[in-house]
Design a protein around this motif. Structure first.
Motif, PDB file in Angstrom:
ATOM      1  N   GLN A   1     -67.288  64.978  86.192  1.00 58.36           N
ATOM      2  CA  GLN A   1     -68.069  65.100  87.420  1.00 58.36           C
ATOM      3  C   GLN A   1     -69.576  64.987  87.222  1.00 58.36           C
ATOM      4  O   GLN A   1     -70.299  64.690  88.176  1.00 58.36           O
ATOM      5  CB  GLN A   1     -67.717  66.417  88.123  1.00 58.36           C
ATOM      6  CG  GLN A   1     -66.311  66.390  88.713  1.00 58.36           C
ATOM      7  CD  GLN A   1     -65.930  67.698  89.386  1.00 58.36           C
ATOM      8  OE1 GLN A   1     -66.329  68.779  88.945  1.00 58.36           O
ATOM      9  NE2 GLN A   1     -65.147  67.615  90.442  1.00 58.36           N
TER      10      GLN A   1
ATOM     11  N   TRP B   1     -64.593  57.266  95.496  1.00 53.77           N
ATOM     12  CA  TRP B   1     -64.137  58.426  94.732  1.00 53.77           C
ATOM     13  C   TRP B   1     -63.258  57.970  93.562  1.00 53.77           C
ATOM     14  O   TRP B   1     -62.626  56.917  93.596  1.00 53.77           O
ATOM     15  CB  TRP B   1     -63.350  59.384  95.636  1.00 53.77           C
ATOM     16  CG  TRP B   1     -62.008  58.858  96.049  1.00 53.77           C
ATOM     17  CD1 TRP B   1     -61.706  58.098  97.140  1.00 53.77           C
ATOM     18  CD2 TRP B   1     -60.772  59.041  95.345  1.00 53.77           C
ATOM     19  NE1 TRP B   1     -60.377  57.790  97.169  1.00 53.77           N
ATOM     20  CE2 TRP B   1     -59.765  58.359  96.086  1.00 53.77           C
ATOM     21  CE3 TRP B   1     -60.411  59.706  94.181  1.00 53.77           C
ATOM     22  CZ2 TRP B   1     -58.433  58.334  95.680  1.00 53.77           C
ATOM     23  CZ3 TRP B   1     -59.081  59.681  93.769  1.00 53.77           C
ATOM     24  CH2 TRP B   1     -58.108  59.003  94.524  1.00 53.77           C
ATOM     25  N   ASN B   2     -63.243  58.780  92.521  1.00 54.25           N
ATOM     26  CA  ASN B   2     -62.425  58.470  91.354  1.00 54.25           C
ATOM     27  C   ASN B   2     -62.226  59.732  90.521  1.00 54.25           C
ATOM     28  O   ASN B   2     -62.902  60.751  90.738  1.00 54.25           O
ATOM     29  CB  ASN B   2     -63.083  57.378  90.503  1.00 54.25           C
ATOM     30  CG  ASN B   2     -64.490  57.749  90.083  1.00 54.25           C
ATOM     31  OD1 ASN B   2     -64.694  58.601  89.207  1.00 54.25           O
ATOM     32  ND2 ASN B   2     -65.490  57.135  90.707  1.00 54.25           N
ATOM     33  N   PHE B   3     -61.294  59.674  89.605  1.00 58.90           N
ATOM     34  CA  PHE B   3     -61.072  60.761  88.656  1.00 58.90           C
ATOM     35  C   PHE B   3     -61.946  60.508  87.431  1.00 58.90           C
ATOM     36  O   PHE B   3     -61.825  59.470  86.774  1.00 58.90           O
ATOM     37  CB  PHE B   3     -59.606  60.837  88.236  1.00 58.90           C
ATOM     38  CG  PHE B   3     -58.664  61.216  89.352  1.00 58.90           C
ATOM     39  CD1 PHE B   3     -58.554  62.531  89.773  1.00 58.90           C
ATOM     40  CD2 PHE B   3     -57.900  60.245  89.981  1.00 58.90           C
ATOM     41  CE1 PHE B   3     -57.692  62.883  90.795  1.00 58.90           C
ATOM     42  CE2 PHE B   3     -57.037  60.583  91.006  1.00 58.90           C
ATOM     43  CZ  PHE B   3     -56.923  61.905  91.422  1.00 58.90           C
ATOM     44  N   ASP B   4     -62.828  61.458  87.116  1.00 58.43           N
ATOM     45  CA  ASP B   4     -63.714  61.280  85.976  1.00 58.43           C
ATOM     46  C   ASP B   4     -64.468  62.579  85.724  1.00 58.43           C
ATOM     47  O   ASP B   4     -64.306  63.568  86.463  1.00 58.43           O
ATOM     48  CB  ASP B   4     -64.704  60.137  86.244  1.00 58.43           C
ATOM     49  CG  ASP B   4     -65.403  59.646  84.983  1.00 58.43           C
ATOM     50  OD1 ASP B   4     -64.898  59.926  83.875  1.00 58.43           O
ATOM     51  OD2 ASP B   4     -66.453  58.992  85.103  1.00 58.43           O
TER      52      ASP B   4
ATOM     53  N   VAL C   1     -62.414  65.309  90.446  1.00 54.26           N
ATOM     54  CA  VAL C   1     -62.707  64.127  91.264  1.00 54.26           C
ATOM     55  C   VAL C   1     -64.209  63.973  91.437  1.00 54.26           C
ATOM     56  O   VAL C   1     -64.918  64.947  91.682  1.00 54.26           O
ATOM     57  CB  VAL C   1     -62.038  64.242  92.657  1.00 54.26           C
ATOM     58  CG1 VAL C   1     -62.389  63.033  93.521  1.00 54.26           C
ATOM     59  CG2 VAL C   1     -60.528  64.375  92.520  1.00 54.26           C
TER      60      VAL C   1
ATOM     61  N   VAL D   1     -58.305  56.437  87.935  1.00 48.70           N
ATOM     62  CA  VAL D   1     -59.095  57.006  86.843  1.00 48.70           C
ATOM     63  C   VAL D   1     -60.178  56.001  86.482  1.00 48.70           C
ATOM     64  O   VAL D   1     -59.897  54.826  86.239  1.00 48.70           O
ATOM     65  CB  VAL D   1     -58.215  57.307  85.615  1.00 48.70           C
ATOM     66  CG1 VAL D   1     -59.081  57.753  84.436  1.00 48.70           C
ATOM     67  CG2 VAL D   1     -57.190  58.384  85.953  1.00 48.70           C
TER      68      VAL D   1
ATOM     69  N   CYS E   1     -60.718  68.527  93.340  1.00 46.36           N
ATOM     70  CA  CYS E   1     -59.736  68.256  92.284  1.00 46.36           C
ATOM     71  C   CYS E   1     -58.383  68.009  92.930  1.00 46.36           C
ATOM     72  O   CYS E   1     -58.057  68.601  93.960  1.00 46.36           O
ATOM     73  CB  CYS E   1     -59.675  69.401  91.276  1.00 46.36           C
ATOM     74  SG  CYS E   1     -59.270  70.993  91.965  1.00 46.36           S
TER      75      CYS E   1
ATOM     76  N   GLU F   1     -61.260  67.225  81.803  1.00 52.71           N
ATOM     77  CA  GLU F   1     -61.551  66.988  83.219  1.00 52.71           C
ATOM     78  C   GLU F   1     -60.352  66.341  83.925  1.00 52.71           C
ATOM     79  O   GLU F   1     -60.018  66.691  85.055  1.00 52.71           O
ATOM     80  CB  GLU F   1     -62.789  66.102  83.369  1.00 52.71           C
ATOM     81  CG  GLU F   1     -64.093  66.793  83.036  1.00 52.71           C
ATOM     82  CD  GLU F   1     -64.528  67.750  84.136  1.00 52.71           C
ATOM     83  OE1 GLU F   1     -65.343  67.378  84.982  1.00 52.71           O
ATOM     84  OE2 GLU F   1     -64.027  68.900  84.131  1.00 52.71           O
ATOM     85  N   LEU F   2     -59.701  65.398  83.246  1.00 52.34           N
ATOM     86  CA  LEU F   2     -58.545  64.746  83.858  1.00 52.34           C
ATOM     87  C   LEU F   2     -57.372  65.709  83.985  1.00 52.34           C
ATOM     88  O   LEU F   2     -56.609  65.654  84.959  1.00 52.34           O
ATOM     89  CB  LEU F   2     -58.143  63.517  83.036  1.00 52.34           C
ATOM     90  CG  LEU F   2     -59.137  62.350  83.042  1.00 52.34           C
ATOM     91  CD1 LEU F   2     -58.621  61.208  82.176  1.00 52.34           C
ATOM     92  CD2 LEU F   2     -59.398  61.862  84.462  1.00 52.34           C
TER      93      LEU F   2
ATOM     94  N   GLY G   1     -57.746  67.522  87.016  1.00 49.26           N
ATOM     95  CA  GLY G   1     -57.790  66.665  88.197  1.00 49.26           C
ATOM     96  C   GLY G   1     -59.159  66.560  88.827  1.00 49.26           C
ATOM     97  O   GLY G   1     -59.271  66.424  90.055  1.00 49.26           O
TER      98      GLY G   1
ATOM     99  N   VAL H   1     -53.801  63.996  89.212  1.00 48.74           N
ATOM    100  CA  VAL H   1     -54.348  62.688  88.822  1.00 48.74           C
ATOM    101  C   VAL H   1     -53.376  61.553  89.140  1.00 48.74           C
ATOM    102  O   VAL H   1     -52.184  61.641  88.856  1.00 48.74           O
ATOM    103  CB  VAL H   1     -54.695  62.672  87.317  1.00 48.74           C
ATOM    104  CG1 VAL H   1     -55.064  61.259  86.864  1.00 48.74           C
ATOM    105  CG2 VAL H   1     -55.851  63.622  87.035  1.00 48.74           C
TER     106      VAL H   1
END
Length: 326
Positions: free
Chosen positions: A230, A225-228, A199, A128, A120, A193-194, A197, A123
């Motif tokens: 999991q 990798w991205n923010f979303d 990842v 994202v 994490c 989740e966002l 943070g 963000v």
């Protein structure tokens, strides 16, 4: 061409030893350790975030990762004499996760859960991931567009005939998945989740889990990798495995149990996972590949893939409707 990129090791103060070919890269022995050298196609900004993520994992977890090395100038990117950018990463000797081994598969799920607990960061909106609602709707539009295109062809090849025979059914599953997603608490789950943070690895599969002496030694290739949410990682790992195992319900339960032991899944996450499985992603990928590539010659392999999806449909739907029943 074999030694292309090796010259950048001088910028790290590293001496070149034995060299091996990797997946689109070179693996080099240097100073008793292994490094991987490959061309870099991304953006420096995202690479810096990736390096910070891997440093955090290294500090908080015993799981080894392919950390990105800085050169003597303090940069993660090194330019060779032909003006080609490269990155150099720590690498490890080991075998890939064996998709025929339930033990390997479940250990992979355990490691993924452990990673998710520490992955994490604050963000950054640029990274994202597209919302699942938007993604599903876009894929459905593309399937309808491809259907219209194929219907308009006077002479249809075997792949196109098979596609027309199956598209209504699979598109129906796709539209139903959108309805289920919109009726779920997906938006609230994603927002939560966002806010923390969360990842995702982005490409967690058997190729990126390295084993040594029967245990997971390292997880590699975090480039996507991205923010979303999991569970997206868990879905991708499970889908690739279960397609190879004819959607084996018992194996699916074992994978979920292994992950859940380390990082318990909430009811909302389980529902989101079920909806992801309910979408015919592999079918969309195959259709999209056909539409965006040379249509004058269709690989027999792609026809076989389409027929396999058709044959596995009942097992896939049984998996979706059975495994997530409380």
């Amino acid at each position: 061409m074999y030694d292309r990129g090796l010259s950048v090791l001088e910028q790290y103060g590293l001496e070149t030893g034995a060299v091996y070919r990797g997946r689109g890269a070179l693996i080099c022995e240097t100073g008793g350790e292994l490094v991987l050298i490959r061309e870099f196609w991304g953006t420096p900004r995202k690479l810096e975030y990736q390096a910070k993520l891997l440093e955090k994992v290294a500090d908080a977890s015993p799981i080894l990762t392919d950390q990105i090395l800085c050169n003597k100038e303090g940069s993660y990117i090194s330019i060779d004499g032909e003006n080609i950018p490269y990155i150099v990463k720590k690498w490890y000797e080991g075998r890939e996760c064996d998709t025929r081994s339930e033990e390997d598969i479940c250990k992979g799920a355990l490691v993924l859960a452990s990673l998710h607990k520490v992955m994490c960061m604050p963000v950054e909106s640029h990274y994202v991931k597209e919302s699942l609602c938007s993604e599903f709707q876009r894929h459905n539009r593309e399937l309808r567009k491809i259907r219209k295109f194929v219907c308009g062809k006077r002479k249809k090849n075997r792949f196109e005939q098979e596609f027309l025979d199956t598209v209504c059914c699979f598109l129906g599953h796709g539209e139903e998945a959108v309805k289920r997603l919109e009726a779920s608490d997906y938006k609230e789950l994603r927002q939560a989740e966002l806010e923390r943070g969360a990842v995702c690895h982005g490409e967690f599969n058997q190729h990126n889990v390295l084993f040594s002496e029967g245990e997971v030694k390292a997880v590699t290739n975090f480039d996507k990798w991205n923010f979303d949410i999991q569970v997206g990682d868990l879905y991708r790992f499970m889908r690739k495995i279960l397609e190879k195992h004819q959607w084996d319900l018992e194996l699916g339960k074992k994978i979920l149990t292994a992950y859940h032991q380390v990082r318990p899944l909430s009811r909302g996450e389980m529902e989101n996972l079920r909806i992801r499985f309910a979408y015919p992603e592999k079918y969309w990928k195959l259709a999209n590949y056909y539409y965006t590539h040379n249509k004058a010659w269709i690989s027999e392999k792609n026809v076989e893939k389409l027929e396999k999806l058709k044959d596995q449909q009942e097992k896939w739907r049984n998996f979706v409707e059975s495994i997530f029943v409380a």
